[in-house]
Design a protein around this motif. Structure first.
Motif, PDB file in Angstrom:
ATOM      1  N   ILE A 137       1.055  -0.932   0.185  1.00 38.09           N
ATOM      2  CA  ILE A 137       0.282  -0.397   0.349  1.00 38.09           C
ATOM      3  C   ILE A 137       1.066   1.398   0.160  1.00 38.09           C
ATOM      4  O   ILE A 137       1.896   1.540   0.475  1.00 38.09           O
ATOM      5  N   ASN A 138       0.172   2.277  -0.760  1.00 39.54           N
ATOM      6  CA  ASN A 138       1.401   3.375  -0.977  1.00 39.54           C
ATOM      7  C   ASN A 138       0.233   4.442  -1.248  1.00 39.54           C
ATOM      8  O   ASN A 138       1.010   5.421  -0.375  1.00 39.54           O
ATOM      9  N   GLY A 139      -0.552   4.473  -0.919  1.00 41.13           N
ATOM     10  CA  GLY A 139      -1.391   5.820  -1.216  1.00 41.13           C
ATOM     11  C   GLY A 139      -2.932   5.667   0.399  1.00 41.13           C
ATOM     12  O   GLY A 139      -3.119   4.729  -0.681  1.00 41.13           O
ATOM     13  N   VAL A 140      -3.397   6.096   1.060  1.00 41.10           N
ATOM     14  CA  VAL A 140      -4.625   5.768   1.004  1.00 41.10           C
ATOM     15  C   VAL A 140      -5.976   6.932   1.583  1.00 41.10           C
ATOM     16  O   VAL A 140      -5.266   8.677   1.864  1.00 41.10           O
ATOM     17  N   ILE A 141      -6.572   6.914   0.452  1.00 40.53           N
ATOM     18  CA  ILE A 141      -7.651   7.659  -0.111  1.00 40.53           C
ATOM     19  C   ILE A 141      -8.975   7.878   1.538  1.00 40.53           C
ATOM     20  O   ILE A 141      -9.774   7.232   1.116  1.00 40.53           O
ATOM     21  N   GLY A 142      -9.014   8.673   2.629  1.00 36.93           N
ATOM     22  CA  GLY A 142     -10.218   8.443   3.184  1.00 36.93           C
ATOM     23  C   GLY A 142     -11.195   9.643   2.850  1.00 36.93           C
ATOM     24  O   GLY A 142     -10.871  10.833   2.800  1.00 36.93           O
ATOM     25  N   GLN A 143     -12.088   9.056   2.407  1.00 31.26           N
ATOM     26  CA  GLN A 143     -13.883  10.048   1.542  1.00 31.26           C
ATOM     27  C   GLN A 143     -13.747  11.026   3.035  1.00 31.26           C
ATOM     28  O   GLN A 143     -14.512  12.314   2.739  1.00 31.26           O
ATOM     29  N   ASN A 144     -13.379  11.053   4.238  1.00 32.87           N
ATOM     30  CA  ASN A 144     -13.451  12.109   5.073  1.00 32.87           C
ATOM     31  C   ASN A 144     -11.852  11.779   5.904  1.00 32.87           C
ATOM     32  O   ASN A 144     -11.430  10.735   5.567  1.00 32.87           O
ATOM     33  N   ASP A 145     -12.081  12.794   6.978  1.00 30.55           N
ATOM     34  CA  ASP A 145     -10.972  13.284   7.087  1.00 30.55           C
ATOM     35  C   ASP A 145     -10.684  11.943   9.015  1.00 30.55           C
ATOM     36  O   ASP A 145     -10.036  11.218   9.052  1.00 30.55           O
ATOM     37  N   GLU A 146     -11.917  11.864   9.001  1.00 29.15           N
ATOM     38  CA  GLU A 146     -12.393  10.729  10.669  1.00 29.15           C
ATOM     39  C   GLU A 146     -11.337   9.138  10.135  1.00 29.15           C
ATOM     40  O   GLU A 146     -11.249   8.681  10.927  1.00 29.15           O
ATOM     41  N   MET A 147     -12.064   9.067   9.030  1.00 28.16           N
ATOM     42  CA  MET A 147     -11.752   7.734   8.049  1.00 28.16           C
ATOM     43  C   MET A 147     -10.195   7.900   8.034  1.00 28.16           C
ATOM     44  O   MET A 147      -9.391   6.879   8.146  1.00 28.16           O
ATOM     45  N   ALA A 148      -9.346   8.579   7.568  1.00 31.85           N
ATOM     46  CA  ALA A 148      -8.039   9.098   7.383  1.00 31.85           C
ATOM     47  C   ALA A 148      -7.548   8.706   9.093  1.00 31.85           C
ATOM     48  O   ALA A 148      -6.263   7.951   8.541  1.00 31.85           O
ATOM     49  N   LEU A 149      -7.865   9.580   9.651  1.00 25.84           N
ATOM     50  CA  LEU A 149      -7.124   9.380  10.608  1.00 25.84           C
ATOM     51  C   LEU A 149      -7.049   7.953  11.356  1.00 25.84           C
ATOM     52  O   LEU A 149      -6.371   7.786  12.297  1.00 25.84           O
TER      53      LEU A 149
END
Length: 337
Positions: free
Chosen positions: A218-230
């Motif tokens: 895995i190189n990149g993480v796209i969270g459709q909102n900040d909470e999920m990215a966090l």
């Protein structure tokens, strides 16, 4: 002659009666506005609620708010709209849970002759009075582009999605796909995509599983909102990984995400909760009080040149996005105080 005069007076009386009956109604007492939020757990929604109570007309008593917690259930929101109509609210503002299921709120409000303003998320109809939103396709594009550029234009990504059927999940997904499509075919591979329902807590175990399943890939993480990215960041750190090995982005500009930007852990695309909510209140009041109403929020000055009031009669208002950077992070945090 007398007969003609009587007829003229009768005709004049009819005209005057028509004019009076079609004049802009005067409003006695505070304007009652129902605000239907899809759920109250996330910080972004709490920021919207805070902005509603900070609105000048609410502080002065001109506006009486009733804020409903939709508990992440579109049927609950539909029932709350019925309650708001039955209890004599003058306008409804809805932050809808579902792109299609919450169209009923617009239908009911229109049938009752009540202005209905859609905010934050969108509905699959154009029958609302107005919508005050941010362009989620653009937001998804901005975060997707940020991740891909940080990866050097190629690599493997995972996508943490919003609740299925919501406009945010649909349209931010379209924006992400648009960003990917700008690169050569096959250069960006989506390893996994799954909803974590806007939740940091739900995103964490999903990301932990993906880290094991795709170890080192895995190189990149796209969270459709900040909470999920966090949540993804927590998973990386809790499993002994180095966050700097990943390109990570989210949307909303919640407080923890702004701090994470300062720490170099992620990119966040700020969605202006205050702009969406106070803009919605201004537009709702214009439709209740008539053309003499002047906007009370300062957002129109804040976004001068990007956002036009247009006498409160536009069908759609797009609140601009702001990319959070190390340079503007402190100023954005200061605005929360």
């Amino acid at each position: 002659m007398k007969s003609i005069t009587k007829k003229l007076f009768a005709a004049l009386a009819i005209v005057l009666t028509f004019q009076v009956s079609h004049a802009e109604p005067k409003h006695d007492g505070p304007v009652k506005i129902a605000v239907l939020m899809y759920g109250m757990k996330a910080e972004f929604v709490q920021l919207m609620e805070r902005a509603a109570y900070d609105y000048p007309g609410v502080k002065s008593g001109e506006v009486e708010l009733t804020v409903y917690d939709g508990r992440y259930d579109p049927l609950v929101q539909n029932n709350q709209a019925e309650t708001a109509i039955r209890t004599g609210h003058d306008a409804i503002i809805i932050n809808p849970m579902d792109f299609n299921a919450n169209i009923d709120v617009v239908t009911m409000a229109n049938d009752a002759g009540i202005p209905v303003i859609v905010t934050n998320a969108r509905l699959n109809t154009d029958e609302m009075t107005a919508e005050v939103v941010s362009d989620d396709v653009e937001g998804g594009y901005l975060e997707g582009k940020a991740v891909i550029e940080a990866m050097g234009g190629s690599g493997n990504v995972i996508i943490l999605e919003g609740p299925k059927g919501g406009s945010g999940e649909i349209q931010r997904g379209q924006g992400i796909e648009k960003a990917i499509a700008e690169y050569p075919a096959g250069s960006i591979k989506i390893l996994e995509r799954k909803t974590a329902n806007w939740s940091r807590a739900e995103a964490l175990p999903i990301m932990e599983n993906w880290l094991m399943k795709h170890r080192g890939r895995i190189n990149g993480v796209i969270g459709q909102n900040d909470e999920m990215a966090l949540g993804a960041i927590e998973a990386i750190e809790s499993t002994g990984g180095d966050v700097s090995d990943y390109a990570i982005a989210g949307i909303d500009g919640v407080t923890d995400a702004i701090y994470a930007v300062k720490d170099g852990k992620m990119t966040s695309i700020l969605q202006d909760a205050r702009g969406q909510m106070q803009g919605s209140l201004d537009v709702a009041l214009r439709h209740v009080l008539g053309p003499d109403f002047q906007p009370e929020s300062d957002i129109w000055e804040q976004y001068e040149g990007q956002l036009e009031w247009n006498d409160g009669m536009s069908k759609r208002y797009d609140i601009p996005w702001t990319v959070v950077t190390i340079e503007n992070a402190d100023a954005l945090l200061e605005m929360r105080n």
